[in-house]
Structures are given as structure tokens and as C-alpha cells.
Scaffold this motif. Sequence first.
Motif, PDB file in Angstrom:
ATOM      1  N   THR A 141       0.828  -1.194   0.000  1.00 37.19           N
ATOM      2  CA  THR A 141       0.000   0.000   0.000  1.00 37.19           C
ATOM      3  C   THR A 141       0.866   1.249   0.000  1.00 37.19           C
ATOM      4  O   THR A 141       1.960   1.269   0.570  1.00 37.19           O
ATOM      5  N   ASP A 142       0.353   2.278  -0.648  1.00 36.02           N
ATOM      6  CA  ASP A 142       0.873   3.627  -0.519  1.00 36.02           C
ATOM      7  C   ASP A 142       0.466   4.132   0.882  1.00 36.02           C
ATOM      8  O   ASP A 142      -0.416   3.545   1.519  1.00 36.02           O
ATOM      9  N   VAL A 143       1.092   5.188   1.356  1.00 38.85           N
ATOM     10  CA  VAL A 143       0.740   5.715   2.689  1.00 38.85           C
ATOM     11  C   VAL A 143      -0.164   6.939   2.563  1.00 38.85           C
ATOM     12  O   VAL A 143      -1.364   6.882   2.842  1.00 38.85           O
ATOM     13  N   ASP A 144       0.416   8.073   2.120  1.00 39.07           N
ATOM     14  CA  ASP A 144      -0.355   9.320   2.096  1.00 39.07           C
ATOM     15  C   ASP A 144      -1.476   9.235   1.064  1.00 39.07           C
ATOM     16  O   ASP A 144      -1.243   8.988  -0.117  1.00 39.07           O
ATOM     17  N   GLY A 145      -2.705   9.402   1.519  1.00 40.02           N
ATOM     18  CA  GLY A 145      -3.852   9.328   0.625  1.00 40.02           C
ATOM     19  C   GLY A 145      -4.470   7.948   0.525  1.00 40.02           C
ATOM     20  O   GLY A 145      -5.518   7.778  -0.102  1.00 40.02           O
ATOM     21  N   VAL A 146      -3.821   6.943   1.143  1.00 44.94           N
ATOM     22  CA  VAL A 146      -4.414   5.597   1.207  1.00 44.94           C
ATOM     23  C   VAL A 146      -4.560   5.168   2.676  1.00 44.94           C
ATOM     24  O   VAL A 146      -5.667   4.947   3.160  1.00 44.94           O
ATOM     25  N   MET A 147      -3.417   5.074   3.376  1.00 50.58           N
ATOM     26  CA  MET A 147      -3.480   4.790   4.814  1.00 50.58           C
ATOM     27  C   MET A 147      -3.881   6.039   5.599  1.00 50.58           C
ATOM     28  O   MET A 147      -4.237   5.947   6.773  1.00 50.58           O
ATOM     29  N   THR A 148      -3.772   7.209   4.953  1.00 43.35           N
ATOM     30  CA  THR A 148      -4.223   8.471   5.557  1.00 43.35           C
ATOM     31  C   THR A 148      -5.127   9.180   4.554  1.00 43.35           C
ATOM     32  O   THR A 148      -5.212   8.772   3.395  1.00 43.35           O
TER      33      THR A 148
ATOM     34  N   ASP B 103      -8.081   0.120   9.128  1.00 46.41           N
ATOM     35  CA  ASP B 103      -7.059  -0.337   8.174  1.00 46.41           C
ATOM     36  C   ASP B 103      -6.043  -1.221   8.887  1.00 46.41           C
ATOM     37  O   ASP B 103      -5.592  -2.231   8.342  1.00 46.41           O
ATOM     38  N   GLY B 104      -5.690  -0.826  10.100  1.00 51.21           N
ATOM     39  CA  GLY B 104      -4.731  -1.612  10.873  1.00 51.21           C
ATOM     40  C   GLY B 104      -5.226  -3.025  11.096  1.00 51.21           C
ATOM     41  O   GLY B 104      -4.465  -3.995  10.960  1.00 51.21           O
ATOM     42  N   TYR B 105      -6.516  -3.149  11.404  1.00 47.96           N
ATOM     43  CA  TYR B 105      -7.050  -4.505  11.616  1.00 47.96           C
ATOM     44  C   TYR B 105      -7.098  -5.279  10.292  1.00 47.96           C
ATOM     45  O   TYR B 105      -6.960  -6.503  10.284  1.00 47.96           O
ATOM     46  N   GLY B 106      -7.279  -4.571   9.191  1.00 49.60           N
ATOM     47  CA  GLY B 106      -7.194  -5.226   7.892  1.00 49.60           C
ATOM     48  C   GLY B 106      -5.818  -5.851   7.676  1.00 49.60           C
ATOM     49  O   GLY B 106      -5.704  -6.961   7.137  1.00 49.60           O
TER      50      GLY B 106
ATOM     51  N   MET C 254      -9.518  -2.265  -9.480  1.00 52.26           N
ATOM     52  CA  MET C 254     -10.675  -2.073  -8.598  1.00 52.26           C
ATOM     53  C   MET C 254     -10.692  -0.635  -8.073  1.00 52.26           C
ATOM     54  O   MET C 254      -9.647  -0.072  -7.790  1.00 52.26           O
ATOM     55  N   ILE C 255     -11.902  -0.088  -7.921  1.00 57.08           N
ATOM     56  CA  ILE C 255     -12.057   1.221  -7.283  1.00 57.08           C
ATOM     57  C   ILE C 255     -12.805   1.003  -5.974  1.00 57.08           C
ATOM     58  O   ILE C 255     -13.884   0.382  -5.963  1.00 57.08           O
ATOM     59  N   MET C 256     -12.224   1.487  -4.887  1.00 54.12           N
ATOM     60  CA  MET C 256     -12.848   1.289  -3.585  1.00 54.12           C
ATOM     61  C   MET C 256     -14.027   2.245  -3.376  1.00 54.12           C
ATOM     62  O   MET C 256     -14.068   3.326  -3.954  1.00 54.12           O
ATOM     63  N   GLU C 257     -14.981   1.828  -2.553  1.00 51.12           N
ATOM     64  CA  GLU C 257     -16.087   2.717  -2.196  1.00 51.12           C
ATOM     65  C   GLU C 257     -15.657   3.718  -1.134  1.00 51.12           C
ATOM     66  O   GLU C 257     -16.268   4.771  -0.976  1.00 51.12           O
ATOM     67  N   ASN C 258     -14.609   3.366  -0.390  1.00 51.00           N
ATOM     68  CA  ASN C 258     -14.118   4.231   0.683  1.00 51.00           C
ATOM     69  C   ASN C 258     -12.940   5.078   0.210  1.00 51.00           C
ATOM     70  O   ASN C 258     -12.186   4.683  -0.678  1.00 51.00           O
ATOM     71  N   ALA C 259     -12.810   6.221   0.840  1.00 47.32           N
ATOM     72  CA  ALA C 259     -11.715   7.133   0.522  1.00 47.32           C
ATOM     73  C   ALA C 259     -10.459   6.769   1.312  1.00 47.32           C
ATOM     74  O   ALA C 259     -10.512   5.973   2.257  1.00 47.32           O
ATOM     75  N   GLY C 260      -9.343   7.371   0.921  1.00 47.99           N
ATOM     76  CA  GLY C 260      -8.092   7.182   1.649  1.00 47.99           C
ATOM     77  C   GLY C 260      -8.213   7.652   3.086  1.00 47.99           C
ATOM     78  O   GLY C 260      -8.788   8.709   3.352  1.00 47.99           O
ATOM     79  N   GLY C 261      -7.676   6.845   4.007  1.00 43.59           N
ATOM     80  CA  GLY C 261      -7.770   7.182   5.428  1.00 43.59           C
ATOM     81  C   GLY C 261      -9.138   6.933   6.024  1.00 43.59           C
ATOM     82  O   GLY C 261      -9.355   7.160   7.215  1.00 43.59           O
ATOM     83  N   ARG C 262     -10.072   6.468   5.180  1.00 44.15           N
ATOM     84  CA  ARG C 262     -11.457   6.237   5.627  1.00 44.15           C
ATOM     85  C   ARG C 262     -11.874   4.788   5.346  1.00 44.15           C
ATOM     86  O   ARG C 262     -13.057   4.514   5.124  1.00 44.15           O
ATOM     87  N   GLY C 263     -10.897   3.896   5.314  1.00 41.03           N
ATOM     88  CA  GLY C 263     -11.225   2.484   5.178  1.00 41.03           C
ATOM     89  C   GLY C 263     -10.949   1.881   3.816  1.00 41.03           C
ATOM     90  O   GLY C 263     -11.292   0.722   3.569  1.00 41.03           O
ATOM     91  N   ALA C 264     -10.311   2.629   2.908  1.00 38.34           N
ATOM     92  CA  ALA C 264     -10.028   2.082   1.568  1.00 38.34           C
ATOM     93  C   ALA C 264      -9.116   0.856   1.645  1.00 38.34           C
ATOM     94  O   ALA C 264      -9.351  -0.144   0.956  1.00 38.34           O
TER      95      ALA C 264
END
Length: 180
Positions: free
Chosen positions: A18-25, A45-48, A142-152
Motif C-alpha cells: 500500500t501507498d501511505v499518504d492518501g491511502v493509509m491516511t 485499516d490496521g485490523y485489515g 478495482m475502485i474502492m467505495e471508501n476514501a483514503g484514510g477512511r477504510g479504503a
Amino acid sequence: MKDRLLKERCLRLKLILTDVDGVMTDGSIFVLPSGEEARVFNVKDGYGIVLAHAAGIETGIITGRASTTVTERARTLGMSVVKQGSLDKGRLFAEILAEKSLQAHEVAYIGDDYPDLPVLQQAGLSAAPADAPIAVKEAAFMIMENAGGRGALREFIESILRAREALVPTLASLGIEIRD
Ligand SMILES: [Mg+2]
């Protein structure tokens, strides 16, 4: 058709990057008066990441910015790959493949911006958060329904485990019973 393709791609995966900025945040960086940086990570995301490891899939990070907060977050979550500090993410991806003796089709990647395009185009399975630019979403499988930092990232990992029919058994291995 796409479901079958997704399952085939997911079954081959050994590593989720995963990328960090904009994905994990959500892309925010707090710049403190000392000049240090701080980021907000999402526990979901951490639990994922925990779920991916429990399912026998390694995880890792590719990020253009070098930061101790990222190193610390990866260490806390037990992520086995951390590549930082170059906007040439295609080169970082090639280094990871060589170091881990993996092929591109064995690696999944989620990224949210233009520097992620080389990796999104090469990875065996790729995804973009809901709030990525259109050209990035078009490059991703794939395009996620969730945004970065919000569960993507969580959504990406759960999608992979579901496609492998591994979500229910993985949770059961952690003592959690669900109906899927
Ligand atoms: Mg990014």
C-alpha cells in the motif's frame, strides 16, 4: 466474468502493498513547530493488516516520502516491507520483487495518485481509493467505495480475502464467527 478474474488474481497473491499518504491516511500531514511530521492512521485499516497476516499474506508499504512515523506504523502492524523516499515507485516496486523473489502477479497494490501509476499497472491486482483522480482510478483494476484514510485499505484487503473465500476461516482462526 470480472468475479472469476478477481478470484484468479487474488488466489495468486503473496504480498499486499500500500501507498501511505492518501491511502493509509486522508492525505493530511501535520507539520509540527519542530518541523517533525505527524499523520493520522485508521485503526480499521490496521485490523485489515492483521487479517491479511492471519490469512498468510505478507504486507508492505511503498511511499515517496521518508518518515519515521511510517516506519513506526509499519513496525507496529508487523508489515514486512517498507520502501520509502523515492517518487520513482516503479523502481521501488522492482526492488521489492527482487528482494522478496516475487513476480508482479503475486503482489497487490493500492495507490491514490499519479506516482502510483507504474505500480498500479504492473501489480497482479490493483486498486484506487474512491477519492483518487480519475486517471488513477482508470488504471486500477478495482475502485474502492471508501476514501483514503477512511477504510479504503481495509476494503481492499477484505475484498481480496473474500475473493479467496478466506475471510470467514481467517476470522474463525482469530476466534471470531461471522456469516458472510
Ligand atoms: Mg499517495
